[in-house]
Design a protein around this motif. Structure first.
Motif, PDB file in Angstrom:
ATOM      1  N   PHE A 197       0.850  -1.200   0.000  1.00  0.00           N
ATOM      2  CA  PHE A 197       0.000   0.000   0.000  1.00  0.00           C
ATOM      3  C   PHE A 197       0.881   1.243   0.000  1.00  0.00           C
ATOM      4  O   PHE A 197       2.083   1.180   0.275  1.00  0.00           O
ATOM      5  N   PHE A 198       0.259   2.366  -0.323  1.00  0.00           N
ATOM      6  CA  PHE A 198       0.936   3.656  -0.307  1.00  0.00           C
ATOM      7  C   PHE A 198       0.399   4.512   0.833  1.00  0.00           C
ATOM      8  O   PHE A 198      -0.768   4.373   1.239  1.00  0.00           O
ATOM      9  N   LEU A 199       1.252   5.388   1.329  1.00  0.00           N
ATOM     10  CA  LEU A 199       0.833   6.419   2.277  1.00  0.00           C
ATOM     11  C   LEU A 199       0.993   7.778   1.613  1.00  0.00           C
ATOM     12  O   LEU A 199       2.096   8.143   1.178  1.00  0.00           O
ATOM     13  N   PHE A 200      -0.116   8.497   1.506  1.00  0.00           N
ATOM     14  CA  PHE A 200      -0.116   9.824   0.889  1.00  0.00           C
ATOM     15  C   PHE A 200      -0.560  10.882   1.894  1.00  0.00           C
ATOM     16  O   PHE A 200      -1.131  10.560   2.941  1.00  0.00           O
TER      17      PHE A 200
ATOM     18  N   GLU B 296      -4.933  13.747  -3.654  1.00  0.00           N
ATOM     19  CA  GLU B 296      -3.891  13.597  -4.654  1.00  0.00           C
ATOM     20  C   GLU B 296      -2.794  12.698  -4.094  1.00  0.00           C
ATOM     21  O   GLU B 296      -2.560  12.685  -2.881  1.00  0.00           O
ATOM     22  N   PRO B 297      -2.099  11.950  -4.974  1.00  0.00           N
ATOM     23  CA  PRO B 297      -1.086  11.016  -4.492  1.00  0.00           C
ATOM     24  C   PRO B 297       0.248  11.695  -4.193  1.00  0.00           C
ATOM     25  O   PRO B 297       1.264  11.462  -4.863  1.00  0.00           O
ATOM     26  N   LYS B 298       0.274  12.540  -3.177  1.00  0.00           N
ATOM     27  CA  LYS B 298       1.495  13.243  -2.773  1.00  0.00           C
ATOM     28  C   LYS B 298       2.211  12.405  -1.723  1.00  0.00           C
ATOM     29  O   LYS B 298       1.671  12.158  -0.637  1.00  0.00           O
ATOM     30  N   THR B 299       3.418  11.962  -2.040  1.00  0.00           N
ATOM     31  CA  THR B 299       4.118  11.005  -1.190  1.00  0.00           C
ATOM     32  C   THR B 299       4.669  11.662   0.072  1.00  0.00           C
ATOM     33  O   THR B 299       4.882  12.881   0.132  1.00  0.00           O
ATOM     34  N   LEU B 300       4.949  10.802   1.070  1.00  0.00           N
ATOM     35  CA  LEU B 300       5.523  11.274   2.334  1.00  0.00           C
ATOM     36  C   LEU B 300       7.038  11.165   2.344  1.00  0.00           C
ATOM     37  O   LEU B 300       7.700  11.796   3.170  1.00  0.00           O
ATOM     38  N   ASP B 301       7.610  10.305   1.470  1.00  0.00           N
ATOM     39  CA  ASP B 301       9.062  10.126   1.450  1.00  0.00           C
ATOM     40  C   ASP B 301       9.512   9.716   0.059  1.00  0.00           C
ATOM     41  O   ASP B 301       8.699   9.527  -0.847  1.00  0.00           O
ATOM     42  N   PHE B 302      10.820   9.574  -0.083  1.00  0.00           N
ATOM     43  CA  PHE B 302      11.407   9.138  -1.349  1.00  0.00           C
ATOM     44  C   PHE B 302      12.212   7.856  -1.139  1.00  0.00           C
ATOM     45  O   PHE B 302      13.159   7.574  -1.864  1.00  0.00           O
ATOM     46  N   GLY B 303      11.834   7.081  -0.141  1.00  0.00           N
ATOM     47  CA  GLY B 303      12.521   5.844   0.168  1.00  0.00           C
ATOM     48  C   GLY B 303      12.295   4.794  -0.899  1.00  0.00           C
ATOM     49  O   GLY B 303      11.404   4.900  -1.744  1.00  0.00           O
ATOM     50  N   GLY B 304      13.136   3.746  -0.849  1.00  0.00           N
ATOM     51  CA  GLY B 304      13.019   2.622  -1.755  1.00  0.00           C
ATOM     52  C   GLY B 304      12.992   1.317  -0.990  1.00  0.00           C
ATOM     53  O   GLY B 304      12.759   1.293   0.228  1.00  0.00           O
TER      54      GLY B 304
ATOM     55  N   ARG C 299      -5.018   7.602   9.158  1.00  0.00           N
ATOM     56  CA  ARG C 299      -5.848   8.784   9.437  1.00  0.00           C
ATOM     57  C   ARG C 299      -5.455   9.425  10.761  1.00  0.00           C
ATOM     58  O   ARG C 299      -5.395  10.655  10.880  1.00  0.00           O
ATOM     59  N   ARG C 300      -5.154   8.601  11.769  1.00  0.00           N
ATOM     60  CA  ARG C 300      -4.734   9.127  13.068  1.00  0.00           C
ATOM     61  C   ARG C 300      -3.396   9.851  12.965  1.00  0.00           C
ATOM     62  O   ARG C 300      -3.105  10.756  13.755  1.00  0.00           O
ATOM     63  N   HIS C 301      -2.581   9.458  12.001  1.00  0.00           N
ATOM     64  CA  HIS C 301      -1.288  10.117  11.779  1.00  0.00           C
ATOM     65  C   HIS C 301      -1.400  11.282  10.795  1.00  0.00           C
ATOM     66  O   HIS C 301      -0.373  11.856  10.408  1.00  0.00           O
ATOM     67  N   GLY C 302      -2.592  11.602  10.369  1.00  0.00           N
ATOM     68  CA  GLY C 302      -2.800  12.742   9.489  1.00  0.00           C
ATOM     69  C   GLY C 302      -2.472  12.484   8.035  1.00  0.00           C
ATOM     70  O   GLY C 302      -2.198  13.428   7.279  1.00  0.00           O
ATOM     71  N   CYS C 303      -2.496  11.202   7.620  1.00  0.00           N
ATOM     72  CA  CYS C 303      -2.236  10.895   6.215  1.00  0.00           C
ATOM     73  C   CYS C 303      -3.254   9.872   5.722  1.00  0.00           C
ATOM     74  O   CYS C 303      -4.231   9.576   6.422  1.00  0.00           O
ATOM     75  N   TYR C 304      -3.048   9.349   4.532  1.00  0.00           N
ATOM     76  CA  TYR C 304      -4.040   8.477   3.904  1.00  0.00           C
ATOM     77  C   TYR C 304      -3.367   7.229   3.354  1.00  0.00           C
ATOM     78  O   TYR C 304      -2.372   7.309   2.628  1.00  0.00           O
ATOM     79  N   ALA C 305      -3.897   6.056   3.713  1.00  0.00           N
ATOM     80  CA  ALA C 305      -3.394   4.786   3.192  1.00  0.00           C
ATOM     81  C   ALA C 305      -4.239   4.369   1.995  1.00  0.00           C
ATOM     82  O   ALA C 305      -5.470   4.317   2.077  1.00  0.00           O
ATOM     83  N   SER C 306      -3.571   4.062   0.884  1.00  0.00           N
ATOM     84  CA  SER C 306      -4.281   3.688  -0.335  1.00  0.00           C
ATOM     85  C   SER C 306      -3.815   2.328  -0.830  1.00  0.00           C
ATOM     86  O   SER C 306      -2.612   2.065  -0.931  1.00  0.00           O
ATOM     87  N   PHE C 307      -4.785   1.473  -1.171  1.00  0.00           N
ATOM     88  CA  PHE C 307      -4.503   0.174  -1.775  1.00  0.00           C
ATOM     89  C   PHE C 307      -4.775   0.205  -3.279  1.00  0.00           C
ATOM     90  O   PHE C 307      -4.891  -0.841  -3.908  1.00  0.00           O
ATOM     91  N   MET C 308      -4.858   1.404  -3.841  1.00  0.00           N
ATOM     92  CA  MET C 308      -5.002   1.569  -5.286  1.00  0.00           C
ATOM     93  C   MET C 308      -3.821   0.900  -5.977  1.00  0.00           C
ATOM     94  O   MET C 308      -2.657   1.123  -5.607  1.00  0.00           O
ATOM     95  N   PRO C 309      -4.061   0.064  -6.986  1.00  0.00           N
ATOM     96  CA  PRO C 309      -2.957  -0.702  -7.581  1.00  0.00           C
ATOM     97  C   PRO C 309      -1.849   0.141  -8.207  1.00  0.00           C
ATOM     98  O   PRO C 309      -0.678  -0.196  -8.093  1.00  0.00           O
TER      99      PRO C 309
END
Length: 448
Positions: free
Chosen positions: A140-143, A148-156, A224-234
């Motif tokens: 999943f992604f955290l935005f 909009e899909p704005k990322t929280l980091d640039f990790g790999g 949501r509690r951390h102020g961001c959004y978890a997405s399972f969009m492929p």
């Protein structure tokens, strides 16, 4: 996060006792629609006795893929073995949840219930002595938000802090899972920026389907509690890897792993090879269920680690089916991995289709083609043709076409869900193909 309070309720009496002991204020009744979207309503403890005995009625005509308006009365019967406190609610006023089996007013199972579909194919396997175990890897992604899909980091892949800025969020998700009795093996940052994976310990398929639904809810609530959004969009980010749900699977009989054969050079039994052959032969037919959204096919393209070609291998991660070799020769570790599904599917239907395809291969003794250990992504079309490697459907439209012709999937899903799922996906495709995208405006408007 609360301290873990894990229940192992066996019946209604166990649930009633737990509700009183922990002064639970509400119990959520959970089930999913035909697309795997969670549906829920709450009951007070005073209603539980009647709910266990008679079920709770609701209007099925308002649920996607359920009943038509003239046959809308449905009844939800809670499964006491799924009783757990929801981990994102404060312990001062605890709330619990149970998954439900949906039935008709006459008490017969409702054929539009995804959970019933999986139960039915599991029962079929059980008639031959098989138990089906799965271990999905949900990415999943955290935005920053759902807008909009704005990322929280640039990790790999496997990056640690400071490149991985969501370590605390993943840890809280794991605490939430553990609090609901869900065992986590490990977690890490995935390949794409702000992408993550939490791997669950394998378990029986019905329990794992319930767990997958719960996992998605916990991830979203913690984010949501951390102020961001978890997405399972492929595939939310252009030019980056999408999110998959590799599904490890095995069959057991009388406590022994059916896929394991100590006398075979590769430790794979004949049953295992027939099972893999079933997944390969019916791969295109089950794709619409395992990858059920228009966006799913933006992930299933060459070059982004997602499997596109129908082949199997022991180590090759470019193949559709892989036989993990982490612990070669160990019976309990012998399993196969289907790499095409994504985490936005309906897990009940996806697991049912995988099992149906594999069992068909075993029943008909399908011949397994040779393993392909070469990098399939590096092959050209002619090389793939020589190896006999076809491709998965390239769009939801192609996948639905393959699904419509599948007797294996129709039998697994039942006529009701089969028809309603296809009808829904055709509507989605029509809505998608009539859109005029920003890409088209930028590319064509200035020159046409």
């Amino acid at each position: 996060m609360q301290e873990p309070v894990v229940f192992n309720c066996r019946n209604a009496d166990d649930v009633t006792k737990a509700v009183k002991e922990y002064n639970i204020s509400f119990v959520q009744f959970w089930f999913v629609d035909v697309l795997g979207t969670l549906k829920s309503f709450q009951v007070t403890p005073s209603e539980l006795e009647e709910a266990f005995e008679e079920g709770m009625g609701f209007d099925g005509s308002s649920i996607e893929g359920f009943a038509r308006i003239h046959e809308s009365d449905m009844v939800a019967f809670p499964d006491p073995t799924t009783f757990q406190l929801v981990s994102w609610r404060p312990m001062e006023r605890p709330v619990a949840r149970m998954f439900c089996d949906i039935k008709n007013p006459d008490g017969t199972p409702y054929e539009g219930d995804s959970r019933y579909v999986l139960k039915r194919i599991l029962n079929k396997a059980a008639e031959d002595g098989y138990s089906f175990y799965v271990g999905p890897e949900l990415e999943f992604f955290l935005f920053e938000s759902s807008r909009e899909p704005k990322t929280l980091d640039f990790g790999g892949y496997f990056d640690a802090p400071p490149l991985d800025l969501a370590n605390d969020i993943r840890r809280d998700i794991i605490h939430g899972l553990n609090s609901m009795g869900i065992v986590v093996e490990y977690s890490h940052h995935e390949v794409a920026p702000s992408q993550h994976e939490i791997d669950l310990r394998y378990q029986e398929a019905l329990k794992m389907a319930d767990t997958a639904v719960t996992y998605r809810v916990i991830a979203k609530e913690v984010a949501r509690r951390h102020g961001c959004y978890a997405s399972f969009m492929p595939k939310p980010l252009f030019g980056e890897n999408g999110s998959g749900m590799h599904v490890h699977q095995s069959l057991f009989r009388n406590g022994r792993n059916v896929f394991y054969d100590a006398s075979a050079p590769d430790s794979l039994s004949k049953e295992c090879k027939h099972y893999i052959a079933g997944l390969l032969r019916h791969a295109n037919e089950i794709t619409a269920v395992c990858n059920q959204w228009v966006n799913s096919y933006k992930r299933l393209v060459p070059g982004y680690e997602a499997p596109v070609y129908v082949a199997w291998a022991r180590r090759n991660r470019t193949s559709l089916v892989r036989v993990p070799m982490y612990k070669p020769g160990k019976e309990t570790a012998t399993r196969i991995e289907l790499r095409s599904p994504d985490p936005a599917c309906n897990p009940y239907l996806a697991f049912a289709c995988m099992l149906a395809a594999g069992l068909k291969g075993m029943e008909e003794k399908y011949v397994l083609p040779d393993a392909v250990e070469a990098d399939i992504f590096e092959m050209n079309q002619e090389e793939r043709r020589k190896h006999g490697i076809p491709s998965l459907p390239g769009s939801l439209f192609e996948a639905v076409e393959a699904l419509e012709e599948s007797n294996v999937v129709k039998e697994a899903l039942g006529d009701h869900i089969f028809r309603n799922f296809i009808a829904n996906k055709k509507i989605e495709w029509d809505n998608y193909r009539t859109q005029v995208t920003e890409y088209e405006i930028k590319k064509y408007l200035p020159i046409l």
